[in-house]
Write an enzyme that holds these catalytic residues in place. Sequence first.
Site, PDB file in Angstrom:
ATOM      1  CG  HIS A  41      -3.110   3.587   2.117  1.00 20.58           C
ATOM      2  ND1 HIS A  41      -3.902   3.065   0.910  1.00 20.58           N
ATOM      3  CD2 HIS A  41      -3.191   2.395   2.797  1.00 20.58           C
ATOM      4  CE1 HIS A  41      -4.121   1.977   1.168  1.00 20.58           C
ATOM      5  NE2 HIS A  41      -3.550   1.340   2.092  1.00 20.58           N
ATOM      6  CB  CYS A  44      -0.856   0.069   1.042  1.00 23.21           C
ATOM      7  SG  CYS A  44      -2.042  -1.370   1.339  1.00 23.21           S
ATOM      8  CG  ASN A  71      -6.269  -0.972   1.463  1.00 17.31           C
ATOM      9  OD1 ASN A  71      -5.779  -0.445   0.561  1.00 17.31           O
ATOM     10  ND2 ASN A  71      -5.944  -1.509   2.633  1.00 17.31           N
TER      11      ASN A  71
END
Length: 326
Positions: free
Chosen positions: A253, A112, A283
């Site tokens: 994020h 990520c 996500n």
Amino acid sequence: MRSLITGTGSYAPAKVLTNADLEKMVATNDQWIVERTGIKERRIAAPDEASSDLAYQASLRALEQSGVKAEDLELIVVGTITPDYPFPSCAAVLQGRLGNKKAFAFDVSAACAGSLYALSVADRFLTSGQVKNALVIGVETLSRITDWTDRNTCILFGDAAGAMVLQPTDDPRRGLRSVKLHSDGSLVSILLMPGGGSREPISQKVVDAKSHYVKMNGREVFKVAVRALEECCREALAEEKLSPSDVTWVCAHQANKRIIDATLQRLDLPPEKCWMNLEKYGNTSAASVPMTLDEANRAGWLKPGDVVLMMAIGAGMAWGASVLRW
Ligand SMILES: CC(C)(COP(=O)(O)OP(=O)(O)OC[C@H]1O[C@@H](n2cnc3c(N)ncnc32)[C@H](O)[C@@H]1OP(=O)(O)O)[C@@H](O)C(=O)NCCC(=O)NCCS
């Protein structure tokens, strides 16, 4: 000389998977998902769509905004953990699709945090004068490595791409400032895909054990994330002699609303400064930061000179924060 983001773009596949859809797949419910994560729906790539296809669409948008032609790109860096193939890189596939021959192209694997890592790499090539323009991508098709029978993970993830075109600037008020990156390899086991690599190559045994899907200890990830992000943001700001109150906008994020809220609270940053889109996309790992930046940019949030604080964390654990003067 600094790197300036002169174009942003993003792309999310058309298919929407809502929390109501997930209720039919695993023992979960909309209320639980929204309360624990903030996510309402996510996008899923079509069967014939791979990461490079998503990246291609996002790239076209970023290139158009920047005015840079695809054939003139000198560097293509893709942050991804879901490339089209184990090899070659997603960046190479994308380069071919863009019809570019000039660039060198490679992937960065930092889950990520992939797009922040990729941004930092591209920045080094730009500020050293080695390249005059760069395309930085974050892209994932996490739906392909998600176990759709595991309610601990399948509610979280979505597919998307985000792109940024970087060019050098001499304007002292603008450009990328500090980028602080960290990793802690002692935490590999709390978030990983154990099968399909060199340790457990793909086999019937791996498939039967579902080791070719994401495994996660969500509680541990959560704990590490909030602490690491706060520290790292403070570090990135301090290097620029800035404090959280100097931040105009936050580009975080989009892992979990509670992680973002807790981090902002620790930094004493009001939630209104942070562009949120995880309710729509979930996500999207490496795609998240550039896609969020693109949405904020296209909504007219960002003005030249604004202080943008970017942050991301993911498997590794690997994390980073960056200060950008828009
Ligand atoms: C995954 C996450 C949302 C789970 O939330 P949590 O509050 O930690 O929940 P827990 O895992 O402690 O589970 C709490 C309860 O909900 C249940 N539960 C777990 N997933 C569920 C789901 N999808 N639907 C309904 N109930 C669920 C658990 O079984 C547990 O039940 P129990 O108390 O009867 O045992 C949260 O840990 C998280 O977001 N972690 C970070 C994940 C992340 O961001 N990963 C990517 C990093 S880039």
